[in-house]
Motif scaffolding. Structure first.
Motif, PDB file in Angstrom:
ATOM      1  N   VAL A  12       0.875  -1.089   0.020  1.00  0.00           N
ATOM      2  CA  VAL A  12       0.078   0.019   0.208  1.00  0.00           C
ATOM      3  C   VAL A  12       0.824   1.296  -0.080  1.00  0.00           C
ATOM      4  N   ALA A  13       2.136   1.128  -0.014  1.00  0.00           N
ATOM      5  CA  ALA A  13       2.943   2.377  -0.006  1.00  0.00           C
ATOM      6  C   ALA A  13       2.783   3.048  -1.310  1.00  0.00           C
ATOM      7  N   SER A  14       2.712   4.215  -1.214  1.00  0.00           N
ATOM      8  CA  SER A  14       2.454   5.130  -2.353  1.00  0.00           C
ATOM      9  C   SER A  14       1.048   5.356  -2.800  1.00  0.00           C
ATOM     10  N   ILE A  15       0.235   4.515  -2.458  1.00  0.00           N
ATOM     11  CA  ILE A  15      -1.299   4.718  -2.825  1.00  0.00           C
ATOM     12  C   ILE A  15      -1.826   5.990  -2.431  1.00  0.00           C
ATOM     13  N   PRO A  16      -2.703   6.467  -3.059  1.00  0.00           N
ATOM     14  CA  PRO A  16      -3.291   7.771  -2.883  1.00  0.00           C
ATOM     15  C   PRO A  16      -4.241   7.623  -1.298  1.00  0.00           C
ATOM     16  N   VAL A  17      -4.325   8.826  -0.619  1.00  0.00           N
ATOM     17  CA  VAL A  17      -5.214   9.008   0.353  1.00  0.00           C
ATOM     18  C   VAL A  17      -6.211   9.816  -0.036  1.00  0.00           C
ATOM     19  N   PHE A  18      -7.444   9.620   0.200  1.00  0.00           N
ATOM     20  CA  PHE A  18      -8.855  10.723  -0.025  1.00  0.00           C
ATOM     21  C   PHE A  18      -9.404  11.009   1.002  1.00  0.00           C
ATOM     22  N   ASP A  19      -9.839  12.178   1.122  1.00  0.00           N
ATOM     23  CA  ASP A  19     -10.953  12.496   2.405  1.00  0.00           C
ATOM     24  C   ASP A  19     -12.341  12.116   1.926  1.00  0.00           C
ATOM     25  N   PRO A  20     -13.283  12.330   2.965  1.00  0.00           N
ATOM     26  CA  PRO A  20     -14.614  11.705   2.498  1.00  0.00           C
ATOM     27  C   PRO A  20     -15.329  12.469   1.501  1.00  0.00           C
ATOM     28  N   ASN A  21     -14.655  13.589   0.940  1.00  0.00           N
ATOM     29  CA  ASN A  21     -15.308  14.253  -0.237  1.00  0.00           C
ATOM     30  C   ASN A  21     -14.910  13.688  -1.712  1.00  0.00           C
ATOM     31  N   GLY A  22     -13.643  12.770  -1.299  1.00  0.00           N
ATOM     32  CA  GLY A  22     -12.984  12.178  -2.689  1.00  0.00           C
ATOM     33  C   GLY A  22     -11.774  13.080  -3.016  1.00  0.00           C
ATOM     34  N   ASP A  23     -11.370  14.120  -2.142  1.00  0.00           N
ATOM     35  CA  ASP A  23     -10.422  14.784  -2.826  1.00  0.00           C
ATOM     36  C   ASP A  23      -9.026  14.171  -2.235  1.00  0.00           C
ATOM     37  N   GLN A  24      -8.124  14.340  -3.173  1.00  0.00           N
ATOM     38  CA  GLN A  24      -6.753  13.522  -2.625  1.00  0.00           C
ATOM     39  C   GLN A  24      -6.009  14.214  -1.561  1.00  0.00           C
ATOM     40  N   VAL A  25      -5.619  13.720  -0.381  1.00  0.00           N
ATOM     41  CA  VAL A  25      -5.020  14.347   0.414  1.00  0.00           C
ATOM     42  C   VAL A  25      -3.552  14.313   0.305  1.00  0.00           C
ATOM     43  N   GLY A  26      -2.966  13.008   0.040  1.00  0.00           N
ATOM     44  CA  GLY A  26      -1.669  12.782  -0.283  1.00  0.00           C
ATOM     45  C   GLY A  26      -1.263  11.294  -0.630  1.00  0.00           C
ATOM     46  N   ARG A  27      -0.176  10.688  -0.222  1.00  0.00           N
ATOM     47  CA  ARG A  27      -0.095   9.237  -0.593  1.00  0.00           C
ATOM     48  C   ARG A  27       0.634   8.661   0.604  1.00  0.00           C
ATOM     49  N   VAL A  28       0.334   7.530   0.672  1.00  0.00           N
ATOM     50  CA  VAL A  28       0.789   6.600   2.045  1.00  0.00           C
ATOM     51  C   VAL A  28       2.450   6.396   1.670  1.00  0.00           C
ATOM     52  N   ARG A  29       3.182   6.985   2.922  1.00  0.00           N
ATOM     53  CA  ARG A  29       4.447   6.570   2.791  1.00  0.00           C
ATOM     54  C   ARG A  29       4.896   5.566   3.838  1.00  0.00           C
ATOM     55  N   ASP A  30       4.256   5.370   4.918  1.00  0.00           N
ATOM     56  CA  ASP A  30       4.877   4.532   5.943  1.00  0.00           C
ATOM     57  C   ASP A  30       3.602   4.393   6.946  1.00  0.00           C
ATOM     58  N   ALA A  31       3.929   3.224   7.804  1.00  0.00           N
ATOM     59  CA  ALA A  31       2.919   3.189   9.004  1.00  0.00           C
ATOM     60  C   ALA A  31       3.777   3.102  10.384  1.00  0.00           C
ATOM     61  N   VAL A  32       3.039   3.709  11.405  1.00  0.00           N
ATOM     62  CA  VAL A  32       3.593   3.926  12.582  1.00  0.00           C
ATOM     63  C   VAL A  32       3.119   2.883  13.736  1.00  0.00           C
ATOM     64  N   ALA A  33       3.954   2.215  14.446  1.00  0.00           N
ATOM     65  CA  ALA A  33       3.506   1.132  15.165  1.00  0.00           C
ATOM     66  C   ALA A  33       4.304   1.407  16.453  1.00  0.00           C
ATOM     67  N   ARG A  34       3.690   1.039  17.805  1.00  0.00           N
ATOM     68  CA  ARG A  34       4.176   1.069  19.047  1.00  0.00           C
ATOM     69  C   ARG A  34       4.286  -0.164  19.615  1.00  0.00           C
ATOM     70  N   PRO A  35       5.475  -0.692  20.024  1.00  0.00           N
ATOM     71  CA  PRO A  35       5.749  -1.811  20.607  1.00  0.00           C
ATOM     72  C   PRO A  35       5.126  -1.988  21.826  1.00  0.00           C
ATOM     73  N   ARG A  36       4.754  -3.241  22.026  1.00  0.00           N
ATOM     74  CA  ARG A  36       4.082  -3.727  23.384  1.00  0.00           C
ATOM     75  C   ARG A  36       4.880  -4.594  24.448  1.00  0.00           C
ATOM     76  N   ALA A  37       4.887  -4.518  25.588  1.00  0.00           N
ATOM     77  CA  ALA A  37       5.499  -5.508  26.330  1.00  0.00           C
ATOM     78  C   ALA A  37       5.062  -6.894  26.101  1.00  0.00           C
ATOM     79  N   ALA A  38       4.029  -7.135  25.701  1.00  0.00           N
ATOM     80  CA  ALA A  38       3.659  -8.348  25.394  1.00  0.00           C
ATOM     81  C   ALA A  38       2.780  -8.233  24.026  1.00  0.00           C
ATOM     82  N   GLY A  39       2.921  -9.301  23.356  1.00  0.00           N
ATOM     83  CA  GLY A  39       2.208  -9.355  21.823  1.00  0.00           C
ATOM     84  C   GLY A  39       2.978  -8.202  20.951  1.00  0.00           C
ATOM     85  N   ALA A  40       2.338  -8.436  19.620  1.00  0.00           N
ATOM     86  CA  ALA A  40       2.696  -7.716  18.379  1.00  0.00           C
ATOM     87  C   ALA A  40       2.652  -6.144  18.578  1.00  0.00           C
ATOM     88  N   PRO A  41       3.618  -5.221  18.133  1.00  0.00           N
ATOM     89  CA  PRO A  41       3.186  -3.912  18.076  1.00  0.00           C
ATOM     90  C   PRO A  41       1.857  -3.611  17.557  1.00  0.00           C
TER      91      PRO A  41
END
Length: 423
Positions: A12-41
């Motif tokens: 999904v990297a580089s696919i466009p991001v649209f707001d509810p009105n259908g206007d393009q906001v930008g493009r996906v560049r990455d995802a942000v995760a937060r590690p946890r003490a137990a389990g996957a981030p």
């Protein structure tokens, strides 16, 4: 939210991001995760790149749908502050692609090829699955791509040991040079140099032309001198001259001596002009034809894909020799005129000679005034012997009129930050 419950992020990297009105906001560049003490981030949001190279944070709760071709946002206020990663957060694509990890069950070494986020019953997204290739033999990637659970691997968190950047390069592959330059500014210094080293000469030259001067200098210094000279040869002579002008005289000469003589000569000529004049900002390689060239030949030249639009908007006509400095300059033929004439017509019969050329000593103020007055995207530059030595294009002028740090993303967005952090 989308009916898909597992999404591999590199897809999904580089696919466009649209707001509810259908206007393009930008493009996906990455995802942000937060590690946890137990389990996957846990995934807390996406990073999207907006126009003007601003990267913003999109909370995962604002995402209504993630489809194969687009991300769709729900209603609500969009925080436009430039994204900054918090301590402990994980940028999935930047930090995990190509990371060397260990399969717990077998102690086998592997490399991360992709990471999937998965939706649980509580409506939370977590990094649960990892696509890997195991190393075989002498650390050569020959293993088949397979999926394993996050918990089945060691080395996914922490500093990490990168032994390749193929995955990251694949994500960055389709970016325009300006966008790739922006992405490089978000990478760590080590990863930035690794990407630069892996790019081919032509691609790296295009990207360097879009980077701030300090980043250009740092990347060029990190390359072997012979490779640095090859990159300079691939750059437009005016861009190569601008970059070399920032280096100490000794380093300038060393790199020029390593370049092919016919590639170094126009760069040396540009370096000799006074800063802030037509000579210092012009390109020495406009499209030049003899008066007996045909319209068909002219159109073929301006169709060459490597030409910038401003350079391809006209052909300059001069007596031989055709390389700068040419023989006597005769005039210009604009591409609209070429489109109106039969292919067999000679360009010498349609020259516009009313446009007075610039002298190399002409200051930027004079250039911008004349270009604005006559609605031009390029102007010829001739020497005292009436030989064409180059052409000043509108992008050359803008590049030198804007602040020196205009390519630095931080300086571009600082004035408009809203002061609201993400998360």
């Amino acid at each position: 939210m989308t009916t898909a419950t597992r999404i591999f992020l590199a897809r999904v990297a580089s696919i466009p991001v649209f707001d509810p009105n259908g206007d393009q906001v930008g493009r996906v560049r990455d995802a942000v995760a937060r590690p946890r003490a137990a389990g996957a981030p846990r995934v807390v949001g996406l990073v999207a790149e907006m126009p003007m190279r601003r990267r913003i944070f999109l909370p995962i709760g604002r995402v209504d749908a993630i489809e194969p071709e687009a991300v769709v946002l729900g209603t609500g206020t969009l925080n436009l502050r430039r994204f900054e990663k918090r301590q402990g957060e994980l940028l999935v694509l930047e930090q995990l692609l190509d990371r060397r990890v260990t399969v717990v069950a077998t102690d086998a070494a592997a490399a991360v090829a992709d990471v999937a986020m998965e939706l649980d019953r509580a409506g939370n997204w977590s990094l649960t699955r990892v696509a890997i290739r195991e190393y075989t033999g002498r650390l050569t990637r020959r293993g088949q791509l397979r999926q394993v659970a996050w918990s089945e691997l060691r080395g996914l968190t922490g500093v990490g040991d990168h032994h390749g950047i193929a995955g990251l390069l694949a994500v960055l592959h389709d970016l325009r040079p300006a966008d790739l330059a922006n992405a490089l500014q978000d990478l760590s210094e080590k990863r930035r140099f690794e990407v630069a080293e892996a790019l081919d000469d032509e691609r790296l030259a295009d990207v360097l032309e879009e980077l701030p001067e300090q980043d250009q200098i740092e990347i060029l210094a990190a390359l072997a001198p012979e490779r640095a000279a090859d990159i300079l040869e691939e750059m437009n002579p005016d861009d190569a001259a601008d970059l070399l002008a920032e280096l100490p005289q000794g380093e300038q000469e060393a790199l020029l001596d390593l370049m092919e003589p016919d590639e170094a000569q126009p760069v040396r000529q540009l370096l000799a002009y006074t800063e802030g004049t037509a000579g210092s900002v012009m390109t020495s390689e406009p499209v030049i034809l003899a008066p007996d060239a045909t319209v068909a030949e002219a159109l073929a030249r301006i169709r060459e894909p490597q030409l910038a639009p401003a350079v391809a908007a006209q052909v300059f006509v001069a007596r031989p020799p055709m390389a700068t400095p040419t023989g006597r300059y005769l005039g210009v033929v604009f591409f609209q005129r070429l489109l109106r004439e039969p292919p067999s017509a000679l360009v010498g019969g349609m020259i516009d000679s009313d446009l007075d050329p610039l002298l190399p000593s002409a200051p930027l103020g004079e250039i911008t005034q004349r270009m604005a007055t006559y609605n031009l995207v390029a102007m010829p530059v001739v020497d005292e012997k009436d030989r064409l030595v180059g052409a000043v294009t509108v992008d050359d002028v803008l590049d030198h009129l804007l602040p020196r740090d205009w390519r630095d993303r931080d300086s571009v967005v600082a004035s408009s930050d809203l002061g609201v952090s993400h998360g």
